[in-house]
Design an enzyme around this catalytic site. Sequence first.
Site, PDB file in Angstrom:
ATOM      1  N   TYR A 101       1.887  -6.387   8.410  1.00 16.32           N
ATOM      2  CA  TYR A 101       1.137  -6.433   7.156  1.00 16.32           C
ATOM      3  C   TYR A 101      -0.187  -5.694   7.316  1.00 16.32           C
ATOM      4  CZ  TYR A 101       0.558  -7.355   2.441  1.00 16.32           C
ATOM      5  OH  TYR A 101       0.388  -7.106   1.119  1.00 16.32           O
ATOM      6  N   ARG A 154      -1.270   0.124  -7.098  1.00 16.44           N
ATOM      7  CA  ARG A 154      -2.526  -0.223  -6.429  1.00 16.44           C
ATOM      8  C   ARG A 154      -2.190  -0.880  -5.106  1.00 16.44           C
ATOM      9  NH1 ARG A 154      -5.428  -5.218  -5.396  1.00 16.44           N
ATOM     10  NH2 ARG A 154      -3.707  -4.843  -4.028  1.00 16.44           N
ATOM     11  N   LYS A 172       5.571  -8.452   2.675  1.00 13.84           N
ATOM     12  CA  LYS A 172       5.217  -9.791   2.160  1.00 13.84           C
ATOM     13  C   LYS A 172       6.386 -10.754   2.333  1.00 13.84           C
ATOM     14  CE  LYS A 172       1.086  -9.709   0.195  1.00 13.84           C
ATOM     15  NZ  LYS A 172       0.092 -10.167  -0.728  1.00 13.84           N
ATOM     16  N   GLU A 243       3.082  -7.938  -7.352  1.00 14.54           N
ATOM     17  CA  GLU A 243       2.350  -7.483  -6.184  1.00 14.54           C
ATOM     18  C   GLU A 243       1.830  -6.069  -6.368  1.00 14.54           C
ATOM     19  OE1 GLU A 243       1.866  -9.421  -3.486  1.00 14.54           O
ATOM     20  OE2 GLU A 243       0.680  -7.787  -2.656  1.00 14.54           O
ATOM     21  N   ASP A 244       0.527  -5.906  -6.191  1.00 16.09           N
ATOM     22  CA  ASP A 244      -0.078  -4.570  -6.164  1.00 16.09           C
ATOM     23  C   ASP A 244       0.197  -3.734  -7.418  1.00 16.09           C
ATOM     24  OD1 ASP A 244      -1.265  -5.332  -3.863  1.00 16.09           O
ATOM     25  OD2 ASP A 244      -0.295  -3.891  -2.549  1.00 16.09           O
ATOM     26  N   ASP A 266       0.109 -12.416  -6.808  1.00 15.37           N
ATOM     27  CA  ASP A 266      -0.565 -12.781  -5.562  1.00 15.37           C
ATOM     28  C   ASP A 266      -1.964 -12.192  -5.464  1.00 15.37           C
ATOM     29  OD1 ASP A 266      -0.532 -14.074  -2.980  1.00 15.37           O
ATOM     30  OD2 ASP A 266      -0.635 -12.043  -2.179  1.00 15.37           O
ATOM     31  N   ASP A 267      -2.144 -10.991  -6.006  1.00 15.69           N
ATOM     32  CA  ASP A 267      -3.466 -10.355  -5.908  1.00 15.69           C
ATOM     33  C   ASP A 267      -4.496 -11.132  -6.722  1.00 15.69           C
ATOM     34  OD1 ASP A 267      -2.434  -8.033  -4.450  1.00 15.69           O
ATOM     35  OD2 ASP A 267      -1.330  -7.751  -6.305  1.00 15.69           O
ATOM     36  N   ASN A 406      -9.600  -4.586   1.814  1.00 14.95           N
ATOM     37  CA  ASN A 406      -8.614  -4.086   2.781  1.00 14.95           C
ATOM     38  C   ASN A 406      -8.397  -2.599   2.549  1.00 14.95           C
ATOM     39  OD1 ASN A 406      -7.891  -6.645   3.888  1.00 14.95           O
ATOM     40  ND2 ASN A 406      -6.716  -7.060   2.031  1.00 14.95           N
TER      41      ASN A 406
HETATM   42  P1  NAD Z   1      -9.256  -3.527  -8.360  1.00 18.91           P
HETATM   43  O1  NAD Z   1      -9.073  -2.076  -8.377  1.00 18.91           O
HETATM   44  O2  NAD Z   1      -8.550  -4.368  -9.353  1.00 18.91           O
HETATM   45  O3  NAD Z   1     -10.828  -3.870  -8.470  1.00 18.91           O
HETATM   46  C1  NAD Z   1     -11.837  -3.199  -7.755  1.00 18.91           C
HETATM   47  C2  NAD Z   1     -13.166  -3.585  -8.367  1.00 18.91           C
HETATM   48  O4  NAD Z   1     -14.213  -3.024  -7.568  1.00 18.91           O
HETATM   49  C3  NAD Z   1     -13.382  -3.086  -9.785  1.00 18.91           C
HETATM   50  O5  NAD Z   1     -13.967  -4.075 -10.564  1.00 18.91           O
HETATM   51  C4  NAD Z   1     -14.381  -1.936  -9.605  1.00 18.91           C
HETATM   52  O6  NAD Z   1     -15.220  -1.764 -10.735  1.00 18.91           O
HETATM   53  C5  NAD Z   1     -15.175  -2.454  -8.432  1.00 18.91           C
HETATM   54  N1  NAD Z   1     -15.905  -1.375  -7.759  1.00 18.91           N
HETATM   55  C6  NAD Z   1     -15.462  -0.166  -7.395  1.00 18.91           C
HETATM   56  N2  NAD Z   1     -16.482   0.548  -6.861  1.00 18.91           N
HETATM   57  C7  NAD Z   1     -17.572  -0.237  -6.887  1.00 18.91           C
HETATM   58  C8  NAD Z   1     -18.900  -0.092  -6.479  1.00 18.91           C
HETATM   59  N3  NAD Z   1     -19.320   1.047  -5.914  1.00 18.91           N
HETATM   60  N4  NAD Z   1     -19.753  -1.118  -6.658  1.00 18.91           N
HETATM   61  C9  NAD Z   1     -19.347  -2.258  -7.229  1.00 18.91           C
HETATM   62  N5  NAD Z   1     -18.077  -2.476  -7.629  1.00 18.91           N
HETATM   63  C10 NAD Z   1     -17.205  -1.477  -7.458  1.00 18.91           C
HETATM   64  O7  NAD Z   1      -8.862  -3.981  -6.905  1.00 18.91           O
HETATM   65  P2  NAD Z   1      -8.572  -5.479  -6.416  1.00 18.91           P
HETATM   66  O8  NAD Z   1      -7.125  -5.783  -6.528  1.00 18.91           O
HETATM   67  O9  NAD Z   1      -9.511  -6.410  -7.046  1.00 18.91           O
HETATM   68  O10 NAD Z   1      -8.871  -5.330  -4.856  1.00 18.91           O
HETATM   69  C11 NAD Z   1     -10.169  -5.043  -4.399  1.00 18.91           C
HETATM   70  C12 NAD Z   1     -10.190  -5.135  -2.892  1.00 18.91           C
HETATM   71  O11 NAD Z   1      -9.924  -6.481  -2.500  1.00 18.91           O
HETATM   72  C13 NAD Z   1      -9.146  -4.261  -2.204  1.00 18.91           C
HETATM   73  O12 NAD Z   1      -9.719  -3.603  -1.114  1.00 18.91           O
HETATM   74  C14 NAD Z   1      -8.118  -5.239  -1.736  1.00 18.91           C
HETATM   75  O13 NAD Z   1      -7.473  -4.814  -0.551  1.00 18.91           O
HETATM   76  C15 NAD Z   1      -8.951  -6.460  -1.469  1.00 18.91           C
HETATM   77  N6  NAD Z   1      -8.160  -7.698  -1.510  1.00 18.91           N
HETATM   78  C16 NAD Z   1      -8.295  -8.567  -0.469  1.00 18.91           C
HETATM   79  C17 NAD Z   1      -7.559  -9.723  -0.452  1.00 18.91           C
HETATM   80  C18 NAD Z   1      -7.729 -10.680   0.678  1.00 18.91           C
HETATM   81  O14 NAD Z   1      -8.534 -10.486   1.511  1.00 18.91           O
HETATM   82  N7  NAD Z   1      -7.019 -11.745   0.752  1.00 18.91           N
HETATM   83  C19 NAD Z   1      -6.652  -9.989  -1.471  1.00 18.91           C
HETATM   84  C20 NAD Z   1      -6.544  -9.091  -2.537  1.00 18.91           C
HETATM   85  C21 NAD Z   1      -7.309  -7.942  -2.540  1.00 18.91           C
END
Ligand code: NAD
Length: 549
Positions: A101, A154, A172, A243-244, A266-267, A406
């Site tokens: 993963y 995504r 997953k 997912e994604d 899940d996200d 991530n």
């Molecule tokens: P997304 O694309 O839905 O959201 C990203 C957000 O970040 C948006 O609101 C965007 O406006 C904001 N953003 C982008 N650039 C920015 C900046 N310079 N300053 C402030 N905000 C900014 O993506 P997501 O699904 O919400 O995922 C975001 C991150 O979280 C990814 O890297 C993903 O891998 C990680 N994530 C981690 C876990 C975990 O740790 N368990 C789970 C899910 C997602």
Amino acid sequence: MIRKVLPQNDSFRGVKILHDPVLNKGTAFTLEERQVLGLSGLLPPRIHTQKEQVTRVMENIRNKASDLDRYIYLIALQDRNENLFYRVVMDHIEELMPIIYTPTVGEACQLYGHIFRRSRGLYISLQDRGHIADILRNWPHGEARIIVVTDGERILGLGDLGADGMGIPVGKLALYTACAGIDPTACLPVTLDTGTNNRKLLKDPLYLGVEQERVRGDQYDEFIEEFIRASQQVFPNILIQLEDFANINAFPLLRKYRDRACLFDDDIQGTGSVALAGLYSAARITGSKLSDQKILFLGAGEAGIGIGDVISAALVNEGLSLSEARQRCWFVDSKGLIVADRGNLTEFKQRYAHEHPQVETFLEAVITLQPTAIVGVSGQPNSFSREVVEAMCRINSRPIIFALSNPTSKSECTAKEAYTWSAGQAVFASGSPFDPVELDGRTIVPGQGNNAYIFPGVGLGVLVSRATRATDEMFFEAAKALADQVLFEDLAKGRIYPSLNRIREVSAGIAEAVANVAYRNGLTEEERPADLVGAIQREMYYPDYPSYV
Ligand code: NAD
């Protein structure tokens, strides 16, 4: 449960068995099995135990030059001998989860068309409209119980990888089995190929998907609708994990289907639950309550809003009104602080648009709002700067800092940075794993807010109870069950999640909490078994080899 009986079919002998990953035992077939099943001579004479086979596999894995090579080797093992694959992964879960993963799976998806060997799961593309149920019936393993489905738009923090995102559902579902003992033959990975807007992939002759741009609007909606209906028709007890998907689709899809199908994202919900569990544990360290927290998010996408929603649901359950609960969560996105008078906010952001003057930078937001916790879900590396961490330390004696983006390269700060800049006071968790940090003669173990702590146990609870819906309550109960299983010795090392080596026991505890929600709220037609824990244990698959004679 040790599953699998050999098909009662005389033609199922010899090399066919060796080529079937569900039945194959490789060099572990006994002499008697070799004689009865027509395997004599097809295998080297020495008979190995599964344990000896594991030794060989681990030697190979550790000798590989890169994590991507390790990934390719492990997937090949999954395609050759599934029981051995799960034995290896379960016995080395801390070492191998980052391979099967995040982060390695992300690298694998970026090169999926180039490293492709053998197909796994089902690919359903726009050309298949009108026949999706027929495609689902091509699944060779009988009744699927869990589908993980992506449209690849995504993938982790890596963006649109189209059909090459298939590595994510495959990975997953491997975790569903390794972490919660869901029978692998009940786990169906699906990629919905609705095109890609990734120019590089469209120009790549080895790309695995359809060469067209993404469809949007009615065409997309009708395609998804057919897929959901067909899944329910072909597999009436199915749990579907979205997912994604990009957030423009993820939120509307969740809203549209959460009350019509046994489905979750899940996200959004899984991430919300694992982050909430982290906050519950962090509160045990800081000696505070969830309702004492003020949380400032960097990023207001699926992960950020998902976490905000699960926290709000948990606070409402503790007695706060919904608006009081949402007041605990503040968001900064790429355009600054989300406030009431900012125009053009999507519906899911509006929920958290509080009355406040606009603030330009994240540091300024920290100084103005004085949060107890900051949560990075922005995909922007280095955005939790030294100034941000130091500002958090001036406000809190034990600041909670979760850098969840991530893969590792996108993390808002590293574990070492968070601990060093806070003189060891930060309660830190990340999305991808970081090594323990040595600071002033002390070893601090960072927590990994890995969704794999939550979704396998939730899936197991839904399966055992035959729940017909996956609800928000299940996700905050799962978070509580996860936090309750963090040991004092974990907390003493700074670790806010249990060791992954205990993941099966932890998932069983989560499954119990989730199943209880289903029984309590009438989400199932089944009676609660007197021995629910026993029922959960019996449902779990173990990768020991069966005897075929
Ligand atoms: P997304 O694309 O839905 O959201 C990203 C957000 O970040 C948006 O609101 C965007 O406006 C904001 N953003 C982008 N650039 C920015 C900046 N310079 N300053 C402030 N905000 C900014 O993506 P997501 O699904 O919400 O995922 C975001 C991150 O979280 C990814 O890297 C993903 O891998 C990680 N994530 C981690 C876990 C975990 O740790 N368990 C789970 C899910 C997602």
